[in-house]
Design an enzyme around this catalytic site. Structure first.
Site, PDB file in Angstrom:
ATOM      1  CG  HIS A  18     -59.929 -19.103  16.424  1.00 29.79           C
ATOM      2  ND1 HIS A  18     -59.414 -19.300  17.685  1.00 29.79           N
ATOM      3  CD2 HIS A  18     -59.299 -18.008  15.934  1.00 29.79           C
ATOM      4  CE1 HIS A  18     -58.498 -18.389  17.935  1.00 29.79           C
ATOM      5  NE2 HIS A  18     -58.414 -17.567  16.886  1.00 29.79           N
ATOM      6  CG  HIS A  21     -61.718 -15.715  19.196  1.00 36.31           C
ATOM      7  ND1 HIS A  21     -61.777 -16.067  17.875  1.00 36.31           N
ATOM      8  CD2 HIS A  21     -60.745 -14.778  19.281  1.00 36.31           C
ATOM      9  CE1 HIS A  21     -60.902 -15.374  17.187  1.00 36.31           C
ATOM     10  NE2 HIS A  21     -60.259 -14.581  18.017  1.00 36.31           N
ATOM     11  CB  CYS A 124     -45.582  -9.155  13.720  1.00 36.44           C
ATOM     12  SG  CYS A 124     -46.743 -10.509  13.423  1.00 36.44           S
ATOM     13  CB  CYS A 127     -48.323  -9.293  16.968  1.00 34.73           C
ATOM     14  SG  CYS A 127     -47.545 -10.880  17.069  1.00 34.73           S
ATOM     15  CB  CYS A 143     -44.194 -13.195  13.900  1.00 33.45           C
ATOM     16  SG  CYS A 143     -45.324 -13.393  15.285  1.00 33.45           S
ATOM     17  CG  HIS A 146     -49.243 -14.119  13.830  1.00 30.33           C
ATOM     18  ND1 HIS A 146     -48.821 -13.383  14.906  1.00 30.33           N
ATOM     19  CD2 HIS A 146     -50.592 -14.248  13.943  1.00 30.33           C
ATOM     20  CE1 HIS A 146     -49.871 -13.070  15.654  1.00 30.33           C
ATOM     21  NE2 HIS A 146     -50.947 -13.579  15.094  1.00 30.33           N
ATOM     22  CE  LYS A 293     -50.670 -20.074  16.789  1.00 38.09           C
ATOM     23  NZ  LYS A 293     -50.222 -18.802  16.859  1.00 38.09           N
ATOM     24  CE  LYS A 296     -59.426 -20.803   8.813  1.00 34.65           C
ATOM     25  NZ  LYS A 296     -59.430 -19.374   8.901  1.00 34.65           N
TER      26      LYS A 296
HETATM   27  N1  MSP Z   1     -57.814  -7.437  19.163  1.00 39.57           N
HETATM   28  C1  MSP Z   1     -56.850  -7.921  20.059  1.00 39.57           C
HETATM   29  C2  MSP Z   1     -57.277  -7.702  21.510  1.00 39.57           C
HETATM   30  C3  MSP Z   1     -57.533  -6.276  21.882  1.00 39.57           C
HETATM   31  S1  MSP Z   1     -57.992  -6.127  23.548  1.00 39.57           S
HETATM   32  C4  MSP Z   1     -58.035  -4.474  23.844  1.00 39.57           C
HETATM   33  C5  MSP Z   1     -56.619  -9.424  19.838  1.00 39.57           C
HETATM   34  N2  MSP Z   1     -57.570 -10.085  19.172  1.00 39.57           N
HETATM   35  S2  MSP Z   1     -57.494 -11.659  18.849  1.00 39.57           S
HETATM   36  O1  MSP Z   1     -58.678 -11.935  18.088  1.00 39.57           O
HETATM   37  O2  MSP Z   1     -56.246 -11.994  18.250  1.00 39.57           O
HETATM   38  O3  MSP Z   1     -57.572 -12.395  20.231  1.00 39.57           O
HETATM   39  C6  MSP Z   1     -58.686 -12.219  21.099  1.00 39.57           C
HETATM   40  C7  MSP Z   1     -58.517 -13.047  22.365  1.00 39.57           C
HETATM   41  O4  MSP Z   1     -58.486 -14.436  22.012  1.00 39.57           O
HETATM   42  C8  MSP Z   1     -57.173 -12.758  23.083  1.00 39.57           C
HETATM   43  O5  MSP Z   1     -57.390 -12.759  24.484  1.00 39.57           O
HETATM   44  C9  MSP Z   1     -56.315 -13.939  22.686  1.00 39.57           C
HETATM   45  O6  MSP Z   1     -55.324 -14.257  23.612  1.00 39.57           O
HETATM   46  C10 MSP Z   1     -57.358 -15.039  22.632  1.00 39.57           C
HETATM   47  N3  MSP Z   1     -56.926 -16.192  21.858  1.00 39.57           N
HETATM   48  C11 MSP Z   1     -56.667 -16.258  20.519  1.00 39.57           C
HETATM   49  N4  MSP Z   1     -56.283 -17.541  20.216  1.00 39.57           N
HETATM   50  C12 MSP Z   1     -56.288 -18.316  21.338  1.00 39.57           C
HETATM   51  C13 MSP Z   1     -56.136 -19.682  21.619  1.00 39.57           C
HETATM   52  N5  MSP Z   1     -55.801 -20.582  20.704  1.00 39.57           N
HETATM   53  N6  MSP Z   1     -56.406 -20.094  22.887  1.00 39.57           N
HETATM   54  C14 MSP Z   1     -56.864 -19.249  23.856  1.00 39.57           C
HETATM   55  N7  MSP Z   1     -57.009 -17.953  23.632  1.00 39.57           N
HETATM   56  C15 MSP Z   1     -56.547 -17.410  22.453  1.00 39.57           C
HETATM   57  O7  MSP Z   1     -55.609  -9.929  20.307  1.00 39.57           O
END
Ligand code: MSP
Length: 472
Positions: A18, A21, A124, A127, A143, A146, A293, A296
């Site tokens: 999304h 990321h 959670c 997380c 949480c 989430h 935030k 969906k």
């Molecule tokens: N799998 C773990 C990370 C392991 S690192 C050894 C994880 N995955 S995640 O898919 O939830 O998040 C991946 C990255 O995307 C993280 O840096 C997270 O902070 C970032 N983001 C997820 N949603 C976000 C936003 N809405 N905005 C900006 N970044 C965010 O955590």
């Protein structure tokens, strides 16, 4: 020339990527391109985090074998990276056999700091994190990230003795041996560390089988964060390879929500392994939709591909690297995105290129050299990871060139001045543009490459057949 190692968080493959990321990817890519431009040897590591409850549960819901499910989603992250013109030099999947084997080696080397105990408490799944009773109560059992109730877990687990390292970690953060950016997050982390408990680092196979097996104990798999954090060094070939060329990492990009894993568990693991701590952990904020935030259920989720298709790659990188602050939460709205494209990218930069190329063409002016000098302020901002500020600073320079054109009026010099005066004026404006273009190149690789081609040395200059940023 220095050797530089840059990493991003590796996202879970519990769905398609999304918009949130993209921040890790874009910030790391700017840093990568900046260092490549400086002539450094750079490794830029990313990948996908494929074990754990979260991924397993989603695959089960979808009725798909978890390995296939993980592969399919991992590929979607790879595709997004390509679409964003982000250039990692390495992509690791935590289900790679080499990674799993290396994680087991890491576990064995940490065994002096690991003990078994029973756990009863809260978890959670979103997380993939255990929380204390205090945190559970403060959040009324739900949480906040989430919006799901914590699960009660009662199981026998292995624990990593954070207590063995806590004081040393606090000292390393306080004296910036491991610099945490931004500073207000460093303070938050120091506060958290004060009463950080030992952490559970395994899950019983009967509750979760989708993980790296613990060496010598078939009844347990590794907690997903131990496996995931290890990627930063297994990707370099640890433990069988000497990784001192690239480790410690120069900078690790992570979102604010996962900073705590990188400032508690990760340094504890590294200290247990006798490895140095990363030099910088740079934590970015969240992308919000209209101050909220994205979710969906609210229906305000922005799809990366939709935004990319709307105005193209340059507009996308422009918005997320300039209008999304590097360190704090920022908003995305379609209106802001459209305005940034039409009023800034197309008006300020697109028109500037068009105007200068048209005048050079009409008056048969070309350039025979480019003078690029170091810009101290820009370097300082880039070296301190203040990327959105560096972009703002550079954009002011774009606007200044437009102002110079309005003031110097080359079209009047063409009518009333000498050929020499006109050439001097246009060449100097083009030089300014190419200087700024060079500063912009880590942010807007596509557009800046086109601009460099339009104003190539010793070649006829002509405006592009279609504008760089067509208005729509
Ligand atoms: N799998 C773990 C990370 C392991 S690192 C050894 C994880 N995955 S995640 O898919 O939830 O998040 C991946 C990255 O995307 C993280 O840096 C997270 O902070 C970032 N983001 C997820 N949603 C976000 C936003 N809405 N905005 C900006 N970044 C965010 O955590």
């Amino acid at each position: 020339m220095s050797k530089i190692y840059i990493t991003t968080a590796i996202p879970y493959v519990n769905g398609a990527p999304h918009i949130g990321h993209v921040m890790d990817y874009l910030l790391a890519d700017v840093c990568y391109r900046y260092h490549v431009k400086l002539g450094d040897e750079v490794r830029f590591q990313t990948g996908t985090d494929e074990h754990g409850n979260k991924v397993f549960a989603k695959a089960k819901d979808a009725g798909i074998d978890v390995r296939d499910y993980a592969s399919k989603n991992s590929q979607k992250f790879k595709d997004l990276i390509t679409l964003l013109n982000v250039k990692p030099t390495g992509f690791i999947r935590t289900t790679d056999q080499d990674h799993e084997r290396r994680c087991q080696e890491i576990w064995k080397r940490l065994e002096n700091h690991i003990y078994k105990a029973s756990y009863e408490g809260w978890y959670c799944e979103g997380c993939e994190n255990f929380v204390t009773q205090k945190e559970h109560d403060e959040n009324n059992g739900i949480c906040p990230d989430h919006q799901k109730p914590y699960q009660k877990l009662s199981e026998e687990n292995y624990y990593l003795k954070i207590s063995d390292f806590k004081d040393k970690i606090i000292a390393a953060i306080k004296n910036d041996e491991m610099l945490i950016l931004p500073d207000f997050r460093k303070k938050e982390m120091l506060e958290l560390l004060k009463d950080a408990p030992d952490v559970s680092v395994s899950r019983p196979v009967k509750n979760l089988s989708w993980g790296v097996p613990i060496p010598g104990d078939d009844s347990q798999v590794m907690y997903v964060w131990i496996d995931a954090l290890s990627n930063y060094i297994t990707a370099l070939g640890y433990p069988e390879n000497d990784i001192s060329n690239f480790w410690p990492a120069d900078v690790q990009f992570v979102g604010k929500d996962i900073l705590r894993f990188h400032t508690i568990i990760w340094p504890a693991m590294l200290m247990g392994l006798g490895l140095p701590l990363p030099k910088v952990i740079c934590s970015h904020g969240f992308i919000l939709a209209d101050g909220q935030k994205m979710s969906k259920s609210i229906g305000n989720v922005v799809e990366p591909v939709e935004a990319l298709e709307k105005h193209g790659i340059d507009a996308f990188r422009y918005y997320f690297l300039r209008h999304v602050d590097t360190f704090v939460d920022s908003d995305f709205t379609w209106e802001k995105f459209d305005n940034a494209y039409n009023n800034e990218l197309a008006n300020d930069l697109g028109n500037l290129v068009q105007r200068l190329a048209t005048m050079a063409h009409k008056n048969n002016v070309s350039i025979d050299k480019i003078e690029i000098i170091e810009d101290k302020k820009y370097s300082e901002l880039m070296n301190t990871f203040e990327f959105s500020k560096a972009f703002d600073y550079t954009w002011e320079k774009v606007q200044k060139i437009n102002k110079r054109i309005d003031e110097e009026k080359p079209w009047e010099i063409a009518k009333n001045g000498t050929r020499k005066e006109l050439e001097t004026c246009l060449k100097s404006l083009i030089n300014d543009l190419l200087f700024v273009n060079d500063l912009l190149s880590p942010f807007l690789p596509n557009a800046t490459e086109k601009i460099s081609k339009i104003f190539s040395i010793n070649q006829e200059i002509a405006p592009p057949e279609t504008p760089l940023f067509p208005k729509n």
